[in-house]
Design an enzyme around this catalytic site. Structure first.
Site, PDB file in Angstrom:
ATOM      1  N   ASP A  29       0.837  -1.201   0.000  1.00  0.00           N
ATOM      2  CA  ASP A  29       0.000   0.000   0.000  1.00  0.00           C
ATOM      3  C   ASP A  29       0.871   1.251   0.000  1.00  0.00           C
ATOM      4  OD1 ASP A  29      -3.241   0.430   0.925  1.00  0.00           O
ATOM      5  OD2 ASP A  29      -1.896   2.161   1.072  1.00  0.00           O
ATOM      6  N   ILE A  30       0.456   2.255  -0.769  1.00  0.00           N
ATOM      7  CA  ILE A  30       1.232   3.494  -0.881  1.00  0.00           C
ATOM      8  C   ILE A  30       1.168   4.311   0.410  1.00  0.00           C
ATOM      9  CG2 ILE A  30      -0.600   5.017  -1.774  1.00  0.00           C
ATOM     10  CD1 ILE A  30       1.431   5.971  -3.892  1.00  0.00           C
TER      11      ILE A  30
ATOM     12  N   ASN B  43     -13.021  -3.096   2.700  1.00  0.00           N
ATOM     13  CA  ASN B  43     -13.929  -1.954   2.839  1.00  0.00           C
ATOM     14  C   ASN B  43     -14.916  -1.994   1.677  1.00  0.00           C
ATOM     15  OD1 ASN B  43     -12.575  -0.895   5.122  1.00  0.00           O
ATOM     16  ND2 ASN B  43     -11.021   0.021   3.795  1.00  0.00           N
TER      17      ASN B  43
ATOM     18  N   GLY C 131     -15.287   3.158   4.069  1.00  0.00           N
ATOM     19  CA  GLY C 131     -13.904   3.570   3.848  1.00  0.00           C
ATOM     20  C   GLY C 131     -13.343   3.171   2.497  1.00  0.00           C
TER      21      GLY C 131
ATOM     22  N   HIS D  90     -10.261  -5.372  -3.215  1.00  0.00           N
ATOM     23  CA  HIS D  90      -8.933  -5.691  -2.694  1.00  0.00           C
ATOM     24  C   HIS D  90      -9.063  -6.071  -1.228  1.00  0.00           C
ATOM     25  CE1 HIS D  90      -9.774  -1.393  -2.475  1.00  0.00           C
ATOM     26  NE2 HIS D  90      -9.132  -1.385  -1.313  1.00  0.00           N
TER      27      HIS D  90
ATOM     28  N   HIS E 268      -7.097  -5.876   2.231  1.00  0.00           N
ATOM     29  CA  HIS E 268      -5.961  -5.316   2.971  1.00  0.00           C
ATOM     30  C   HIS E 268      -5.388  -6.403   3.876  1.00  0.00           C
ATOM     31  CE1 HIS E 268      -6.985  -0.923   2.317  1.00  0.00           C
ATOM     32  NE2 HIS E 268      -8.190  -1.442   2.126  1.00  0.00           N
TER      33      HIS E 268
END
Ligand code: 5GP
Length: 115
Positions: A32-33, A88, A94, A101, A103
């Site tokens: 994740d960025i 999410n 969120g 995806h 997390h």
């Protein structure tokens, strides 16, 4: 659905930079960025399903695969002390990127209930 590639498709295609930790024919795992834990990866199916509630019975095998990859990546990159997976679904929950995806968060203590 839009013809434009999603941000995750662009990363997987190499059109924009991103750190890909793992890839197979069905999914890719990106770092994740904006990580919310020392380890924060995103398990992304190559098939664009906008969000979980838009998956169908045809996606059952794919969804199972994503979960298997999620825990495999937690074992590969995490400290072995536990991990959390999050999906999410919808803006109020969120969701900001409309490409399903999972997390995978690890390497810190997690609180409950989540915010
Ligand atoms: P969501 O809010 O939809 O559940 O999660 C989207 C995630 O994608 C966020 O954690 C966000 O930091 C991450 N993200 C958004 N844009 C990029 C990007 O360009 N590269 C990477 N690696 N992650 C991104």
């Amino acid at each position: 659905m839009s013809d434009e590639l999603t941000i995750f498709q662009k990363i997987i295609a190499g059109e924009i930079p991103g750190k890909i930790e793992y890839e197979d024919e069905h999914c890719a795992v990106l770092h994740d960025i904006n990580p919310q834990a020392p380890i924060h990866m995103l398990v992304v199916p190559k098939k664009v399903i906008p969000r979980l509630d838009q998956s169908s019975d045809d996606d059952t095998e794919l969804l199972g695969h994503l979960l298997q990859i999620a825990h495999t990546m937690a074992a590969r990159c995490g400290d072995g002390e536990g991990f959390r997976i999050v999906i999410n679904n919808g803006r109020k929950a969120g969701e900001t990127v409309p490409h399903l995806h999972i997390h995978v968060l690890a390497n810190r203590a997690m609180h409950w209930p989540p915010g």
